[in-house]
Design a protein around this motif. Structure first.
Motif, mmCIF file in Angstrom:
data_model
loop_
_atom_site.group_PDB
_atom_site.id
_atom_site.type_symbol
_atom_site.label_atom_id
_atom_site.label_comp_id
_atom_site.label_asym_id
_atom_site.label_seq_id
_atom_site.Cartn_x
_atom_site.Cartn_y
_atom_site.Cartn_z
ATOM 1 N N GLU A 50 -10.581 -1.561 -2.802
ATOM 2 C CA GLU A 50 -9.183 -1.971 -2.857
ATOM 3 C C GLU A 50 -8.609 -1.774 -4.257
ATOM 4 N N TYR B 293 -1.848 -2.621 -9.864
ATOM 5 C CA TYR B 293 -1.945 -3.341 -8.590
ATOM 6 C C TYR B 293 -3.155 -4.244 -8.588
ATOM 7 N N ILE C 120 1.481 6.634 -10.074
ATOM 8 C CA ILE C 120 0.484 5.564 -10.032
ATOM 9 C C ILE C 120 0.050 5.137 -11.438
ATOM 10 N N TYR C 121 0.242 6.013 -12.431
ATOM 11 C CA TYR C 121 -0.107 5.603 -13.796
ATOM 12 C C TYR C 121 0.876 4.563 -14.317
ATOM 13 N N ARG D 176 0.832 -1.211 0.000
ATOM 14 C CA ARG D 176 0.000 0.000 0.000
ATOM 15 C C ARG D 176 0.861 1.252 0.000
ATOM 16 N N LYS E 110 -2.155 10.054 10.322
ATOM 17 C CA LYS E 110 -1.372 10.542 9.174
ATOM 18 C C LYS E 110 -1.771 9.757 7.931
ATOM 19 N N PRO F 246 -4.944 -6.275 -5.923
ATOM 20 C CA PRO F 246 -4.953 -6.557 -4.490
ATOM 21 C C PRO F 246 -5.436 -7.979 -4.204
ATOM 22 N N PRO G 156 4.391 6.272 4.473
ATOM 23 C CA PRO G 156 5.206 5.769 5.574
ATOM 24 C C PRO G 156 5.392 6.840 6.645
ATOM 25 N N ASP G 157 5.610 6.405 7.893
ATOM 26 C CA ASP G 157 5.910 7.372 8.939
ATOM 27 C C ASP G 157 7.364 7.820 8.831
ATOM 28 N N ILE H 286 -8.728 2.254 -5.147
ATOM 29 C CA ILE H 286 -7.941 3.117 -4.283
ATOM 30 C C ILE H 286 -6.492 3.253 -4.753
ATOM 31 N N SER H 287 -6.037 2.309 -5.585
ATOM 32 C CA SER H 287 -4.663 2.435 -6.063
ATOM 33 C C SER H 287 -4.559 3.415 -7.226
ATOM 34 N N SER H 288 -5.703 3.793 -7.810
ATOM 35 C CA SER H 288 -5.609 4.788 -8.883
ATOM 36 C C SER H 288 -6.214 6.130 -8.507
ATOM 37 N N VAL H 289 -6.919 6.181 -7.398
ATOM 38 C CA VAL H 289 -7.651 7.382 -7.029
ATOM 39 C C VAL H 289 -7.442 7.659 -5.545
ATOM 40 N N LYS H 290 -7.339 8.929 -5.201
ATOM 41 C CA LYS H 290 -7.231 9.275 -3.771
ATOM 42 C C LYS H 290 -8.590 9.054 -3.110
ATOM 43 N N LYS I 297 -10.343 12.582 -12.706
ATOM 44 C CA LYS I 297 -10.768 11.317 -12.103
ATOM 45 C C LYS I 297 -12.064 11.495 -11.332
ATOM 46 N N ASN J 183 2.033 1.783 -3.429
ATOM 47 C CA ASN J 183 0.918 2.271 -4.247
ATOM 48 C C ASN J 183 0.421 3.650 -3.829
ATOM 49 N N GLN J 184 1.035 4.216 -2.834
ATOM 50 C CA GLN J 184 0.646 5.519 -2.289
ATOM 51 C C GLN J 184 -0.769 5.539 -1.755
ATOM 52 N N ILE J 185 -1.258 4.365 -1.363
ATOM 53 C CA ILE J 185 -2.569 4.341 -0.715
ATOM 54 C C ILE J 185 -2.406 4.895 0.688
ATOM 55 N N LEU K 186 -9.481 5.296 -15.252
ATOM 56 C CA LEU K 186 -8.937 5.776 -13.980
ATOM 57 C C LEU K 186 -7.420 5.658 -13.959
ATOM 58 N N LYS K 187 -6.904 4.712 -14.730
ATOM 59 C CA LYS K 187 -5.452 4.538 -14.790
ATOM 60 C C LYS K 187 -4.823 5.447 -15.843
ATOM 61 N N LEU L 190 -14.662 11.252 -13.747
ATOM 62 C CA LEU L 190 -14.943 9.859 -14.155
ATOM 63 C C LEU L 190 -15.827 9.154 -13.130
#
Lengths: 313, 448
Positions: free
Chosen positions: B216, A77, A72-73, A47, B447, A79, A55-56, B219-223, B3, A50-52, A100-101, B6
């Protein structure tokens, strides 16, 4: 050249440490196995890549630069826990996810057409997901993961839910992607497929990276210098010739071709062993016994847990 | 941004294509128009059946005082046994039998109506009204006043207040409190329902995405923030489209309906049916009275209706709906993110629905004094203002109050969606536990 490099990643959740100083280096164009028991922190690491979630402490480098939103493009991923909109039609849904990608509608449509044909699933385009079986839905999901041709693909248990024929299909696709230069991070509990596919592995246990390296080297290093000799001749004679110099673990005389397992002190002693036995028996084969990833996994995790106490934190 | 668009698009397309959406969108205007037109229609309904009421006057004093009307025929029976007629009402073709018996008081005869079924209200009223009038007249005559008839004719008065709203510029407009109340009721109830229903639909959507694990994948392509706001705005666009269709269709249908009725009503106003309705439901009565007065008083209700500032009402409704919905949807989305199952939401949604329920309670008393402190303060509090401001709007609201209330609402929405996004971001990735508001509030400080 590493496509993904994590440096000293640390991640806390409210009451536990999910990742503790985890550094991995994923070489470009390789298949990188991310192994570890359940709850070890693999998903958290994925995650973060994937920037979901962030990190701290520590940083992630992608293609040499610190990870940035647009990366992310370039990542795909799949899951472990995955699903699709049940009421949406397959084609529309694939189109939505592809867009979306970052693909344009036209480009997405073109590529989906190609892949639907390649997977022979054109007939599903106007079906709703709820009308498909789990395996069929997984196929669609795999396809939309790779549709934007990312440089990095992350597969979390990609084979779950597939029958053997489709497992093979997906395996072949993964290898084909690798040949095209795609870097793949592959997380699974299926050690056989790790041995089959991965070039490198990292084993995460209790939030820490406890074993990393090229898979052959890892297996060699955990090899206990055991060799198996199958031979023609008298087992007793062989036993005698080894006496005192080599450690005979086991001798199997039930088959027409007896097999003996011998442990050496170092790998370099194999010639000496051969010299000792050549005069007494006819050697049919001589093979090092390399431990399977399965055995290594269990051994390493258990040793670590014994050393660090059974409970984490 | 692309996005979010979309996601809005997906949300919009999947919802708009649902059969339930199409049916509700197209059928509701029929229902609304029916509400607008039905009371007038019922009022205009003509009773075509002629009913014969037999009267046996045992006092001899009330013979031939009750006249027949077009649909109620009165037959006085003489030298007949009431008991026999009573038993054979159907065979004799009588709708009912009225027996007048004498009591000690000559002006207070004992009146009994026998009928095989519950007698219709118009029959009852006709009988009661004529007898009441007759007795009153007789009593008056008992005072031996000269020129009584002339005096009576002279005394007869009908008061009707024409209410005009005066704007600052001195412009006078016909207004009607009852029209304003009816509009206020309809608009604030509709607002309440729509905010609650669409807000909950957002919550259900979020739960679906979470429980079937689409989150799941996406979420890897969108905030998470984009995912949440996309969903909320997608739903908003669906509802706004729905409202616009409703307004246009209702206006068209009601317009046609009222036109047809006006032609009919010009011929024959009947009050009886209206009173029937009035007894059935006091709320309908107000709307009804509005209609009945309209027909009686030369359609001045129509004028009052048309003098309502519809642009302001519709604009106000759309604005307050949009932001009221956004405010509540953000909170509902946050709740949806924290659970995997709709049955787990009840405890969590209670604090959200409470202000809305409070708003409805305030609306019911606030409608009587739309400029009072209760209505004023609740039209400023952002969690109740969408409902209460619409209660006040038909009565006229000072511009500064409208501006203040709107700004508070928008500002609160911005704050709430920011907080909700923080909860959502953590919540959608949490599985396997039931969370409480207390824990959810803690997520705000996590965070990213």
């Amino acid at each position: 050249m590493y496509l993904i490099e994590t440096k000293g990643i640390e991640k806390h959740y409210s009451n536990h440490l999910a990742l503790d100083d985890v550094s991995i280096k994923v070489p470009q164009g390789s298949i990188y196995g991310l192994l570890g028991p359940n709850g070890a922190g693999k998903t958290t690491l994925i995650r973060i890549i994937n920037q979901i979630t962030g990190p701290d402490k520590g940083e992630v480098l992608f293609d040499g630069h610190p990870l940035k939103p647009n990366d992310i493009y370039r990542i795909g991923y799949l899951p472990e826990e995955r699903g699709l909109y049940k009421k949406m039609k397959v084609g529309e849904q694939a189109l939505f996810l592809a867009q979306l990608k970052g693909l344009s509608r036209a480009e997405a449509l073109k590529r989906l057409k190609y892949w639907f044909e390649r997977f022979e699933i054109q007939a599903w385009w106007n079906k709703k997901i709820e009308e498909l079986s789990k395996g069929m839905a997984q196929k669609v999901q795999f396809l939309v993961t790779i549709i934007h041709e990312p440089e990095l693909l992350i597969f979390d248990e990609p084979f779950s839910g597939f029958d053997p024929i489709n497992v093979q299909l997906v395996k072949d696709e993964i290898l084909a992607l690798k040949r095209k230069g795609t870097t793949i991070i592959f997380s699974t509990h299926n050690m056989a497929s790790v041995e089959e596919l991965c070039d490198h592995i990292t084993l995460i246990n209790k939030s820490r990276n406890i074993l990393s390296g090229q898979i052959d080297e890892v297996r060699q290093s955990y090899g206990s210098n055991v060799f198996e000799i199958s031979f023609r001749g008298e087992p007793a004679a062989l036993q005698q010739s080894l006496d005192g110099k080599f450690d005979l673990l086991n001798i199997d005389t039930e088959n027409s071709l007896p097999k003996a397992q011998v442990r050496l002190n170092t790998q370099l002693e194999s010639n000496k062993l051969l010299q000792a036995i050549i005069p007494v028996v006819d050697i049919v084969s001589f093979n090092p016994i390399v431990p399977s990833m399965h055995d290594i996994f269990i051994q390493v995790v258990q040793e670590y847990n014994q050393k660090h106490g059974a409970t984490n934190n | 941004m692309n996005k979010i668009f979309l996601i809005i698009q997906r949300e919009f397309m999947t919802r708009v294509r649902k059969k339930s959406f199409i049916i509700i969108t197209l059928l509701s205007p029929l229902f609304f128009a029916a509400i607008a037109v039905l009371p007038s229609y019922l009022a205009s309904l003509e009773v075509t059946e002629v009913r014969t009421v037999a009267v046996i006057d045992n006092t001899g004093a009330y013979t031939n005082v009750i006249p027949s009307t077009e649909y109620i025929k009165i037959t006085y029976l003489k030298d007949t046994q009431g008991d026999i007629v009573k038993r054979n009402l159907d065979e004799a073709g009588y709708y009912a039998l009225l027996v007048i018996d004498s009591t000690k008081n000559a002006y207070q005869p004992a009146l009994t109506l026998f009928s095989p079924k519950q007698p219709a209200i118009d029959v009852m009223q006709h009988l009661e009204n004529t007898l009441e009038k007759e007795i009153e007249t007789r009593k008056l005559k008992g005072y031996n006043i000269d020129n009584l008839d002339k005096i009576m004719a002279d005394v007869k008065t009908k008061v009707s207040i024409k209410s005009l709203k005066i704007s600052k510029s001195g412009e006078e407009k016909e207004s009607s409190t009852i029209v304003a109340m009816a509009i206020a009721y309809i608009m604030s109830l509709l607002m309440y329902m729509m905010v609650l229903i669409t807000g909950q639909q957002v919550m259900v959507g979020v739960i679906e995405e979470k429980s079937n694990r689409v989150v799941e994948v996406i979420i890897s392509s969108v905030k998470p923030f984009q995912m949440m706001t996309g969903k909320i705005f997608g739903m908003a666009s669906v509802s706004i489209l729905q409202i616009i269709i409703w307004v246009v269709m209702t206006a068209a249908l009601a317009g046609v309906g009222i036109n047809i009725l006006n032609q009919k009503m010009a011929v024959k106003p009947t009050t009886e049916q209206m009173q029937t309705m009035a007894q059935a439901s006091p709320e309908a009565a107000q709307a009804l009275e509005a209609v009945s007065q309209g027909t009686n008083d030369g359609n001045n209700i129509m004028a009052a209706l048309l003098n309502q500032n519809f642009a302001l009402l519709i604009g106000g409704f759309l604005f307050y709906f949009l932001f009221g919905y956004l405010l509540y949807a953000a909170m509902f989305a946050a709740v949806g993110s924290a659970v995997e199952n709709i049955t787990d939401t009840q405890q969590l949604t209670l604090p959200i629905t409470l202000p809305l329920i409070l708003a409805i309670i305030v609306m019911i008393s606030g409608i009587k004094s739309p400029d009072g402190p209760l209505a004023f303060w609740f039209s400023m509090i952002p969690f109740t203002s969408p409902v209460i401001m619409l209660t006040r709007l038909p009565f006229g609201v000072p511009a500064w109050q409208l501006a203040l209330s709107a700004s508070i609402l928008v500002a609160t929405f911005v704050l709430i969606i920011w907080l909700a996004a923080k909860i959502y971001r953590v919540g959608i990735l949490m599985y396997g536990k039931k969370y409480t508001w207390k824990e959810m509030i803690k997520w705000i400080n996590y965070k990213a």
